[in-house]
Design an enzyme around this catalytic site. Sequence first.
Site, mmCIF file in Angstrom:
data_model
loop_
_atom_site.group_PDB
_atom_site.id
_atom_site.type_symbol
_atom_site.label_atom_id
_atom_site.label_comp_id
_atom_site.label_asym_id
_atom_site.label_seq_id
_atom_site.Cartn_x
_atom_site.Cartn_y
_atom_site.Cartn_z
ATOM 1 N N CYS A 133 -4.437 0.743 -4.038
ATOM 2 C CA CYS A 133 -3.698 2.193 -3.765
ATOM 3 C C CYS A 133 -2.727 2.770 -5.470
ATOM 4 C CB CYS A 133 -2.905 2.456 -2.423
ATOM 5 S SG CYS A 133 -1.792 0.973 -2.661
ATOM 6 N N CYS A 140 1.043 -0.551 0.160
ATOM 7 C CA CYS A 140 -0.406 0.421 0.121
ATOM 8 C C CYS A 140 0.713 1.174 0.233
ATOM 9 C CB CYS A 140 -0.302 -0.451 1.725
ATOM 10 S SG CYS A 140 -1.904 1.093 1.402
ATOM 11 N N CYS A 178 4.326 -2.446 -8.415
ATOM 12 C CA CYS A 178 5.609 -3.477 -7.933
ATOM 13 C C CYS A 178 5.933 -4.236 -9.105
ATOM 14 C CB CYS A 178 4.916 -4.921 -6.936
ATOM 15 S SG CYS A 178 4.204 -4.126 -5.715
#
Length: 136
Positions: free
Chosen positions: A88, A14, A92
């Site tokens: 959010c 997040c 990654c």
Amino acid sequence: MSTPAPGPSVLFVCVHNAGRSQMAAAFLTHLAGDKVEVRSAGSAPAGTVNPAVVEAMKEVGIDISAETPKVLTVEAVQASDVVITMGCGDTCPVFPGKRYLDWQLDDPAGQGVASVRPVRDEIERRIRGLLRELDG
């Protein structure tokens, strides 16, 4: 020197690592014990965990007051079997052989405990489902 958990490892991501990912990590740690290695991190970690999140978790008997937001590293992603972003928009690094999930959840930032509770309860529901899959 600690030995790695025998089971899978899960990373919750997040942006600020101060709310949703902290709750998810705490629930998984609480429910799975040492069967799952649990991490949480964010691309722009806050200075502290959201106080309303700490309070909401206390209500269900989980104390995360000592947790601190951590920065997301490539190593944390590489070391995890399952990577879960918390709706959010955080990105990654993607590595083959990992499982990536995105849980669309309201952001509790700036909200009071009453607004955090439904997010907390939804995270717990999803964690219980994830545990059933991991045990499967």
